[in-house]
Design a protein around this motif. Structure first.
Motif, PDB file in Angstrom:
ATOM      1  N   LEU A  73       0.859  -1.185   0.000  1.00  0.00           N
ATOM      2  CA  LEU A  73       0.000   0.000   0.000  1.00  0.00           C
ATOM      3  C   LEU A  73       0.897   1.238   0.000  1.00  0.00           C
ATOM      4  O   LEU A  73       1.727   1.398   0.888  1.00  0.00           O
ATOM      5  CB  LEU A  73      -0.905   0.016   1.236  1.00  0.00           C
ATOM      6  CG  LEU A  73      -1.862  -1.146   1.377  1.00  0.00           C
ATOM      7  CD1 LEU A  73      -2.567  -1.081   2.725  1.00  0.00           C
ATOM      8  CD2 LEU A  73      -2.872  -1.153   0.243  1.00  0.00           C
ATOM      9  N   HIS A  95      -0.346   4.609  -0.376  1.00  0.00           N
ATOM     10  CA  HIS A  95      -0.972   5.856   0.077  1.00  0.00           C
ATOM     11  C   HIS A  95      -1.819   5.630   1.326  1.00  0.00           C
ATOM     12  O   HIS A  95      -3.028   5.529   1.257  1.00  0.00           O
ATOM     13  CB  HIS A  95      -1.826   6.457  -1.047  1.00  0.00           C
ATOM     14  CG  HIS A  95      -1.054   6.718  -2.290  1.00  0.00           C
ATOM     15  ND1 HIS A  95      -0.122   7.731  -2.380  1.00  0.00           N
ATOM     16  CD2 HIS A  95      -1.035   6.085  -3.476  1.00  0.00           C
ATOM     17  CE1 HIS A  95       0.416   7.710  -3.584  1.00  0.00           C
ATOM     18  NE2 HIS A  95      -0.111   6.725  -4.268  1.00  0.00           N
ATOM     19  N   CYS A  96      -1.168   5.539   2.458  1.00  0.00           N
ATOM     20  CA  CYS A  96      -1.871   5.363   3.736  1.00  0.00           C
ATOM     21  C   CYS A  96      -1.421   6.463   4.690  1.00  0.00           C
ATOM     22  O   CYS A  96      -0.234   6.782   4.766  1.00  0.00           O
ATOM     23  CB  CYS A  96      -1.535   4.017   4.360  1.00  0.00           C
ATOM     24  SG  CYS A  96      -2.302   2.654   3.533  1.00  0.00           S
ATOM     25  N   SER A 138      -1.763   6.184   7.940  1.00  0.00           N
ATOM     26  CA  SER A 138      -1.302   5.595   9.199  1.00  0.00           C
ATOM     27  C   SER A 138      -1.333   4.075   9.109  1.00  0.00           C
ATOM     28  O   SER A 138      -1.915   3.503   8.186  1.00  0.00           O
ATOM     29  CB  SER A 138      -2.211   6.041  10.353  1.00  0.00           C
ATOM     30  OG  SER A 138      -3.502   5.473  10.189  1.00  0.00           O
ATOM     31  N   GLU A 157      -4.963   2.927   9.221  1.00  0.00           N
ATOM     32  CA  GLU A 157      -5.649   2.948   7.928  1.00  0.00           C
ATOM     33  C   GLU A 157      -5.245   1.750   7.078  1.00  0.00           C
ATOM     34  O   GLU A 157      -6.093   1.108   6.457  1.00  0.00           O
ATOM     35  CB  GLU A 157      -5.352   4.241   7.166  1.00  0.00           C
ATOM     36  CG  GLU A 157      -6.082   4.303   5.834  1.00  0.00           C
ATOM     37  CD  GLU A 157      -5.788   5.563   5.045  1.00  0.00           C
ATOM     38  OE1 GLU A 157      -6.535   5.812   4.089  1.00  0.00           O
ATOM     39  OE2 GLU A 157      -4.840   6.294   5.363  1.00  0.00           O
ATOM     40  N   ALA A 158      -3.962   1.417   7.064  1.00  0.00           N
ATOM     41  CA  ALA A 158      -3.499   0.252   6.310  1.00  0.00           C
ATOM     42  C   ALA A 158      -4.165  -1.025   6.815  1.00  0.00           C
ATOM     43  O   ALA A 158      -4.589  -1.870   6.029  1.00  0.00           O
ATOM     44  CB  ALA A 158      -1.981   0.137   6.405  1.00  0.00           C
ATOM     45  N   GLU A 159      -4.278  -1.146   8.125  1.00  0.00           N
ATOM     46  CA  GLU A 159      -4.901  -2.343   8.703  1.00  0.00           C
ATOM     47  C   GLU A 159      -6.383  -2.416   8.366  1.00  0.00           C
ATOM     48  O   GLU A 159      -6.911  -3.485   8.049  1.00  0.00           O
ATOM     49  CB  GLU A 159      -4.693  -2.355  10.213  1.00  0.00           C
ATOM     50  CG  GLU A 159      -4.955  -3.694  10.843  1.00  0.00           C
ATOM     51  CD  GLU A 159      -3.949  -4.753  10.422  1.00  0.00           C
ATOM     52  OE1 GLU A 159      -4.320  -5.953  10.469  1.00  0.00           O
ATOM     53  OE2 GLU A 159      -2.810  -4.431  10.057  1.00  0.00           O
ATOM     54  N   MET A 204      -7.776  -1.125   5.729  1.00  0.00           N
ATOM     55  CA  MET A 204      -7.846  -1.454   4.302  1.00  0.00           C
ATOM     56  C   MET A 204      -7.635  -2.958   4.088  1.00  0.00           C
ATOM     57  O   MET A 204      -8.304  -3.577   3.264  1.00  0.00           O
ATOM     58  CB  MET A 204      -6.826  -0.637   3.523  1.00  0.00           C
ATOM     59  CG  MET A 204      -7.174   0.838   3.462  1.00  0.00           C
ATOM     60  SD  MET A 204      -5.862   1.864   2.756  1.00  0.00           S
ATOM     61  CE  MET A 204      -5.981   1.407   1.033  1.00  0.00           C
ATOM     62  N   TYR A 228     -11.606   7.657   9.416  1.00  0.00           N
ATOM     63  CA  TYR A 228     -11.780   6.388   8.705  1.00  0.00           C
ATOM     64  C   TYR A 228     -13.232   5.922   8.726  1.00  0.00           C
ATOM     65  O   TYR A 228     -13.522   4.757   8.464  1.00  0.00           O
ATOM     66  CB  TYR A 228     -10.883   5.309   9.323  1.00  0.00           C
ATOM     67  CG  TYR A 228      -9.461   5.757   9.484  1.00  0.00           C
ATOM     68  CD1 TYR A 228      -8.708   6.151   8.377  1.00  0.00           C
ATOM     69  CD2 TYR A 228      -8.867   5.822  10.730  1.00  0.00           C
ATOM     70  CE1 TYR A 228      -7.404   6.584   8.523  1.00  0.00           C
ATOM     71  CE2 TYR A 228      -7.559   6.254  10.885  1.00  0.00           C
ATOM     72  CZ  TYR A 228      -6.832   6.628   9.773  1.00  0.00           C
ATOM     73  OH  TYR A 228      -5.543   7.063   9.913  1.00  0.00           O
TER      74      TYR A 228
END
Length: 128
Positions: free
Chosen positions: A20, A22-23, A25, A28-30, A32, A73
């Motif tokens: 990924l 464009h995160c 934090s 946010e990655a988690e 997604m 989020y």
């Protein structure tokens, strides 16, 4: 992000991962990754109970709070909640397992070599 889905015997149904770029934090990655895992579960898993594990405690809590969440989020959490509603039986769990390998690939009925030993140690297979 890395996703591994297993059946009730511990066998791998699929594994997926991608980088990924464009995160904002780690949370946010988690989130997604959770959304993508639930999408894939709808496509590849026979209906029944699903356990969604995340190594991010704040993401776990946000998913459990559902529509009450008002963070940046919120829309991502709404999408996750809609997927959970479609799957019906989803248990959200916090774990300390994390993937740090960069890859973009999907494996059907197998998993990446670097995850195989951890999966074997993590599961008590059902013997018929």
């Amino acid at each position: 992000m890395g996703i591994i889905a297993r059946d009730h015997t511990g066998g791998v149904v699929f594994a997926s991962g991608r980088v990924l770029f464009h995160c904002a934090s780690a949370e946010e990655a988690e989130l997604m990754a959770c959304r993508e895992g639930l999408h894939l579960a709808l496509q590849w898993i026979i209906p029944g109970p699903v356990e969604l594990e995340t190594d991010c405690l704040s993401a776990c809590k946000a998913i459990k709070n559902g529509a009450k969440e008002r963070s940046s989020y919120a829309m991502l959490l709404v999408e996750i909640q809609e997927l959970i509603n479609e799957l019906r039986e989803v248990d959200i769990l916090h774990s300390n397992k994390a993937c740090t390998e960069p890859f973009s690939k999907v494996w059907l009925r197998s998993c990446p070599d670097f995850a195989a030993a951890a999966l074997a140690a993590d599961c008590n297979p059902v013997v018929a």
